[in-house]
Design an enzyme around this catalytic site. Sequence first.
Site, PDB file in Angstrom:
ATOM      1  CG  ASP A   1     -61.766 -44.903 -57.368  1.00  0.00           C
ATOM      2  OD1 ASP A   1     -62.180 -45.720 -57.900  1.00  0.00           O
ATOM      3  OD2 ASP A   1     -62.111 -44.562 -56.041  1.00  0.00           O
TER       4      ASP A   1
ATOM      5  CD  GLU B   1     -61.946 -50.774 -53.975  1.00  0.00           C
ATOM      6  OE1 GLU B   1     -62.867 -50.013 -53.077  1.00  0.00           O
ATOM      7  OE2 GLU B   1     -61.179 -50.346 -54.524  1.00  0.00           O
TER       8      GLU B   1
HETATM    9  C1  GLC Z   1     -62.848 -47.006 -53.856  1.00  0.00           C
HETATM   10  C2  GLC Z   1     -63.434 -47.437 -55.197  1.00  0.00           C
HETATM   11  C3  GLC Z   1     -64.695 -46.461 -55.615  1.00  0.00           C
HETATM   12  C4  GLC Z   1     -65.345 -45.900 -54.272  1.00  0.00           C
HETATM   13  C5  GLC Z   1     -64.089 -44.867 -53.916  1.00  0.00           C
HETATM   14  C6  GLC Z   1     -64.537 -44.360 -52.376  1.00  0.00           C
HETATM   15  O1  GLC Z   1     -61.342 -47.018 -54.246  1.00  0.00           O
HETATM   16  O2  GLC Z   1     -62.741 -47.919 -56.381  1.00  0.00           O
HETATM   17  O3  GLC Z   1     -65.834 -47.400 -55.920  1.00  0.00           O
HETATM   18  O4  GLC Z   1     -66.419 -45.143 -54.692  1.00  0.00           O
HETATM   19  O5  GLC Z   1     -63.003 -45.845 -53.454  1.00  0.00           O
HETATM   20  O6  GLC Z   1     -64.816 -45.353 -51.433  1.00  0.00           O
END
Ligand code: GLC
Length: 618
Positions: A268, A476
């Site tokens: 991630d 988030e």
């Molecule tokens: C974010 C999220 C993830 C996402 C990624 C790209 O931190 O945790 O779900 O796909 O970054 O945007």
Amino acid sequence: MAGRASDIEERVRELLARMSLDQKIGQMTQPERTHVSPEEVKRHHIGSVLSGGGSCPGDNRPADWVAMNDAYWTASMEEDEDHLAIPILYGVDAIHGNANVLGATVFPHNIGLGAAGDPELVERIGRVTAREVRAAGVDWTFAPTLAVARDVRWGRTYESYSEDPGVVGEYAGRIVRGLQGGGGVACAKHWVGDGGTRDGVDQGDTVVSEEELRRVHIAPYVSALEAGALTVMVSLSSWNGEKCHAHRYLIRDVLKGEMGFRGFVVSDWNGVEPLAGDHGEAVAMAVNAGIDMVMVPERWMEFIGALREGVEGGDVAVERIDDAVGRILRVKFECGLFERGRPWGRRGANGSSFGSRAHREVAREAVRKSLVLLKNEGGVLPLDKGGRILVTGWGVDDRGRLCGGFTVEWQGVLGNDRIEGGTSVWEGIRAVAPGAVLGGVGGGGGEGVGGPPGMGEEEGDFDAAVVVIGERPYAEGLGDIREAGPVRPGTNHLPAGPGVLEPYGDTLELAVLHPEDLRAIRGLSGRGIPVVAVLVSGRPLVVDEELAASAGFVAAWLPGSEGGGVADVLFGDFDFVGRLPMGWPGGVGDAGEVLFARGYGLRMGVARRSYPPGAGTR
Ligand code: GLC
């Protein structure tokens, strides 16, 4: 299939054997688009580029996305003595439609789909989403989220289909087939236990036994893998104090070994660097744990250098690199990327179905089925299309609020102007009820605690009032409900400075978070006008007072661009079919008190239309 599989394995072996260490490490590197040019993609043999939430090219139209992807793809395919032609894989968060892009069909977030209880619909949503992703020249979406949300204080609760792993598992295979059906690449995330962190703290620590981790959080991945999910994204959270990004047992032994996952694992956002004080050590920990591609938006050149040093220094075995790159190549062959040609020339690029009426009808059906009726005192619902209906509340004419996070911007948007083609709740009601009157909030969904003048004190006698209440968009950790302040070092998204994620609030009580909502309801019910409250939120909230002051109460979750689906049900064209996907909290301060159990949902018992047999919700 066996023949095709062996053919692919042969192609992987042949290509891998021709690759230099730099070319292999390049394939394992995923920068963010604003930090890498097409020329750099070629020079450094980059395997993938992503758009973070809201990172959009040009005027953010499909044609702008296709042009951007065409430039990256062309660069990646310019073979010469230093560079092998290996097409890049572009990734986006199309988690409820390709909602980054203006004019896209924006579906209800997963929590609403969990309420709808219709796995077949979820597969159709996957297919429509895949078409609108392809229209932008993109192949890979970082969906589905398979989190099993266990604490509604978590800011990503709305990305979870249900607190019940069985429901999440039932949807997992369907959405993967929908997203991958036409050659797309899905991404089951976040491995593993992201929805089970203590107190619902985003990127926090999931403190559970291995038995519970398997039964609740790993179980939904079984059907995703059976459906052929080609990628898995690792969680930024921890399990019993150990970061998932460095968890060799969970990634290599369980996911790849025991469960036989043969696609590739992607980290991630900046999930690797915080693993250790020394960058090289962190990189070695992550790659040795089984991460095959690293999402390193900005400092990707340092990552490449650190990994090369790790290999040359013996900290990372070449066999591990070959396994990682072999998996990446396997996915690119499996999905047909090598045969797909340049984005401009692809079938579906700039596709006319993008944001089409047919796509929006699927989304509107999802909105109707997602609504959960929590109260219907005196049969206030269905409303009379010929009645004098006051329609008010902050969210009443605000398509941005209906969409929530990961829509045009990472944190979502307010107002109507950047959610093109959809309908707000007001626009849906106005179209079916000529006697409806728009109240104090004339759209735009501004902010402020007191609420605008007139909200709730509108003059006149009305048969009923619809008051749209709830949360503003978030994504988030910025949606967490907890005490403000530093949560942990190394937090990846630092909107408020290192280690500090400003939460949405410190209570689930809507009357504290947004007192203007209760004020509006009481302003009308106090005059004898029966109020139907429509709650737009990413999760269940404590709404005891709002419920008591309302005659009708509907949980609408985050319905997306097609708010007209709310009117379809409020005025009785369709009955409610939704059921709570997770328990609904009640009581002020009584932690854990459940007001409505999972599965709760009333019916009006009347409807002008019904769904065709078999199109059924459970
Ligand atoms: C974010 C999220 C993830 C996402 C990624 C790209 O931190 O945790 O779900 O796909 O970054 O945007």
